[in-house]
Design a protein around this motif. Structure first.
Motif, mmCIF file in Angstrom:
data_model
loop_
_atom_site.group_PDB
_atom_site.id
_atom_site.type_symbol
_atom_site.label_atom_id
_atom_site.label_comp_id
_atom_site.label_asym_id
_atom_site.label_seq_id
_atom_site.Cartn_x
_atom_site.Cartn_y
_atom_site.Cartn_z
ATOM 1 N N ASP A 205 -10.768 2.940 4.474
ATOM 2 C CA ASP A 205 -10.897 4.344 4.909
ATOM 3 C C ASP A 205 -9.755 5.195 4.375
ATOM 4 N N GLY A 206 -9.514 5.083 3.076
ATOM 5 C CA GLY A 206 -8.523 5.937 2.429
ATOM 6 C C GLY A 206 -7.123 5.366 2.344
ATOM 7 N N VAL A 207 -6.854 4.264 3.031
ATOM 8 C CA VAL A 207 -5.533 3.626 2.948
ATOM 9 C C VAL A 207 -5.380 2.972 1.578
ATOM 10 N N GLU A 208 -4.254 3.180 0.945
ATOM 11 C CA GLU A 208 -4.021 2.618 -0.380
ATOM 12 C C GLU A 208 -3.292 1.284 -0.272
ATOM 13 N N VAL A 209 -3.791 0.288 -0.982
ATOM 14 C CA VAL A 209 -3.108 -1.007 -1.021
ATOM 15 C C VAL A 209 -2.899 -1.414 -2.477
ATOM 16 N N LYS A 210 -1.646 -1.592 -2.833
ATOM 17 C CA LYS A 210 -1.288 -2.022 -4.181
ATOM 18 C C LYS A 210 -0.346 -3.216 -4.177
ATOM 19 N N THR A 211 0.312 -3.440 -3.048
ATOM 20 C CA THR A 211 1.308 -4.494 -2.963
ATOM 21 C C THR A 211 1.120 -5.288 -1.679
ATOM 22 N N LEU A 212 1.765 -6.438 -1.617
ATOM 23 C CA LEU A 212 1.735 -7.199 -0.373
ATOM 24 C C LEU A 212 2.425 -6.426 0.736
ATOM 25 N N SER A 213 3.445 -5.661 0.408
ATOM 26 C CA SER A 213 4.127 -4.848 1.417
ATOM 27 C C SER A 213 3.175 -3.876 2.090
ATOM 28 N N LEU A 215 0.111 -4.413 2.791
ATOM 29 C CA LEU A 215 -0.637 -5.181 3.793
ATOM 30 C C LEU A 215 0.226 -5.492 5.007
ATOM 31 N N LEU A 216 1.482 -5.837 4.765
ATOM 32 C CA LEU A 216 2.342 -6.300 5.846
ATOM 33 C C LEU A 216 2.936 -5.171 6.674
ATOM 34 N N ASP A 217 3.084 -3.996 6.078
ATOM 35 C CA ASP A 217 3.869 -2.941 6.732
ATOM 36 C C ASP A 217 3.077 -1.719 7.176
ATOM 37 N N ASN A 218 1.900 -1.493 6.618
ATOM 38 C CA ASN A 218 1.144 -0.288 6.959
ATOM 39 C C ASN A 218 0.449 -0.484 8.314
ATOM 40 N N THR A 219 0.899 0.255 9.310
ATOM 41 C CA THR A 219 0.369 0.076 10.675
ATOM 42 C C THR A 219 -1.099 0.479 10.791
ATOM 43 N N LYS A 220 -1.612 1.253 9.828
ATOM 44 C CA LYS A 220 -3.023 1.622 9.853
ATOM 45 C C LYS A 220 -3.930 0.404 9.615
ATOM 46 N N LEU A 221 -3.337 -0.667 9.110
ATOM 47 C CA LEU A 221 -4.103 -1.892 8.852
ATOM 48 C C LEU A 221 -3.871 -2.958 9.917
ATOM 49 N N LYS A 222 -3.209 -2.603 10.988
ATOM 50 C CA LYS A 222 -2.845 -3.574 12.012
ATOM 51 C C LYS A 222 -4.074 -4.324 12.528
ATOM 52 N N GLY A 223 -3.978 -5.651 12.510
ATOM 53 C CA GLY A 223 -5.075 -6.486 12.986
ATOM 54 C C GLY A 223 -6.223 -6.635 12.022
ATOM 55 N N LYS A 284 -17.803 -8.105 5.562
ATOM 56 C CA LYS A 284 -18.238 -7.349 6.748
ATOM 57 C C LYS A 284 -17.305 -6.189 7.064
ATOM 58 N N GLY A 285 -16.085 -6.218 6.533
ATOM 59 C CA GLY A 285 -15.121 -5.174 6.854
ATOM 60 C C GLY A 285 -14.237 -5.519 8.030
ATOM 61 N N ASP A 286 -14.372 -6.733 8.587
ATOM 62 C CA ASP A 286 -13.454 -7.150 9.654
ATOM 63 C C ASP A 286 -12.040 -7.284 9.109
ATOM 64 N N LEU A 287 -11.939 -7.677 7.851
ATOM 65 C CA LEU A 287 -10.679 -7.606 7.120
ATOM 66 C C LEU A 287 -10.742 -6.398 6.201
ATOM 67 N N ALA A 288 -9.757 -5.511 6.337
ATOM 68 C CA ALA A 288 -9.687 -4.379 5.413
ATOM 69 C C ALA A 288 -9.070 -4.809 4.094
ATOM 70 N N ALA A 289 -8.120 -5.754 4.164
ATOM 71 C CA ALA A 289 -7.456 -6.243 2.962
ATOM 72 C C ALA A 289 -6.885 -7.624 3.253
ATOM 73 N N CYS A 290 -6.707 -8.415 2.201
ATOM 74 C CA CYS A 290 -6.221 -9.774 2.401
ATOM 75 C C CYS A 290 -5.689 -10.337 1.096
ATOM 76 N N VAL A 291 -4.881 -11.378 1.220
ATOM 77 C CA VAL A 291 -4.530 -12.182 0.056
ATOM 78 C C VAL A 291 -5.728 -13.064 -0.242
ATOM 79 N N ALA A 292 -6.161 -13.091 -1.493
ATOM 80 C CA ALA A 292 -7.439 -13.716 -1.831
ATOM 81 C C ALA A 292 -7.371 -14.340 -3.212
ATOM 82 N N TRP A 293 -8.429 -15.050 -3.563
ATOM 83 C CA TRP A 293 -8.565 -15.625 -4.900
ATOM 84 C C TRP A 293 -9.556 -14.799 -5.702
ATOM 85 N N ALA A 294 -9.150 -14.424 -6.910
ATOM 86 C CA ALA A 294 -9.916 -13.467 -7.703
ATOM 87 C C ALA A 294 -11.343 -13.938 -7.970
#
Length: 319
Positions: A205-213, A215-223, A284-294
């Motif tokens: 929903d518009g949150v930008e993810v480019k780094t592991l940080s 994922l770990l630090d953006n509170t909009k992705l909490k949970g 399903k969108g339960d995960l917005a972002a994750c560490v994954a295998w390409a």
């Protein structure tokens, strides 16, 4: 570690993950991570190791014996693999390579995608192998560190090089002589898969993810963030994100990376740690972002245009 609530981990689940980090299935010492990094990558995955009838029981550490050739009588091969692997042709038809093998040889392949996590799968087959019993599988695909363990335990049968005239010749020179299987007597590399950051565009929903940080630090992705139970990949990506080299790092570097992940778990940022089963949550969108295998993500993209991935500028692991 099942049935996580959508928004965050419960206190009990957080405690379980903390225990896992310290001494459970997710625990990984600095020594074992360094040992896995030989050759410039933590884990170059997709190594097909043969296991079949007549496996020596536990205590045999001399390596497996050569398998009896039963191909004239037994016209089936049982093949266990990870989910979402990439034997798909341009039309979307699955397993064309296996079909071509059967047409050429007359040997039927019983193909099962029943490997979700290395440690989990090892726990499934260990009792049979330790007792010298048949697992019901002829070929299994594992990450190299687990293939090395099975070979070291003497639970893998030798390949007959005379029946594999092109295999060794077509393996890249850097993969021909790993110290855990010199000369590829028991295994061959199948695929090296990049560890990346995957996302569901709609769930972000518009949150930008480019780094592991991110994922770990953006509170909009909490949970709504996932990490891999394959800690060589998760810890490797964490070290890279901190500007450290996973092939050469100090104990302090490792402790700092682990503490950073622990802090993220404690604050409820992580939905769960997964094996290959992150694919369902991501789709399903339960995960917005994750560490994954390409490789998995490429397969998901075929059915869901909202799925994508990025390779961080800090680098990536090969799994």
């Amino acid at each position: 570690m099942e049935q996580y609530e959508p928004d965050r981990l419960s206190p009990a689940q957080e405690a379980a993950i903390r225990r896992s980090f310290r001494n459970g299935r997710a625990a990984l010492t600095r020594r074992s991570l360094l040992r896995a990094s030989a050759g410039g990558a933590l884990a170059v995955g997709g190594l097909g190791a043969l296991s079949a009838c007549g496996i020596p029981a536990a205590g045999n550490t001399e390596g497996g014996v050569s398998a009896e050739d039963r191909s004239a009588k037994e016209r089936t091969v049982a093949f266990s693999n990870w989910t979402e692997y990439m034997d798909v042709d341009d039309s979307g038809r699955r397993h064309p390579t296996l079909e071509a093998f059967t047409r050429r040889t007359g040997i039927k392949v019983t193909y099962t995608e029943d490997i979700n996590d290395n440690t989990e799968f090892f726990g499934k087959i260990k009792p049979q192998l330790a007792a010298g019993q048949d697992t019901g599988r002829d070929i299994i695909v594992l990450t190299d560190w687990l293939a090395a363990r099975l070979i070291r335990l003497g639970w893998v049968q030798k390949l007959d090089a005379s029946h594999l005239p092109h295999a060794f010749a077509n393996v890249a020179s850097s993969y021909r002589t790993p110290d855990w299987d010199p000369g590829r007597a028991y295994s061959y590399p199948w695929q090296g898969i990049a560890t990346v950051i995957a996302y569901n565009r709609k769930a972000l929903d518009g949150v930008e993810v480019k780094t592991l940080s991110d994922l770990l630090d953006n509170t909009k992705l909490k949970g709504r963030v996932g990490l891999l139970t394959e800690m060589r990949d998760t810890m490797g990506m964490a070290l890279l994100d901190m500007g450290k080299d996973p092939r050469s790092f100090s104990a302090d570097d490792y402790d700092a990376a682990l503490a950073r992940l622990q802090k993220t778990v404690d604050k409820g940022q992580i939905r769960r740690f997964t094996g290959n089963d992150y694919t369902a949550d991501l789709a399903k969108g339960d995960l917005a972002a994750c560490v994954a295998w390409a490789g998995d993500v490429v397969q998901l993209q075929a059915d869901n245009p909202d799925i994508g991935f990025v390779i961080p500028d800090s680098g990536y692991m090969l799994s």
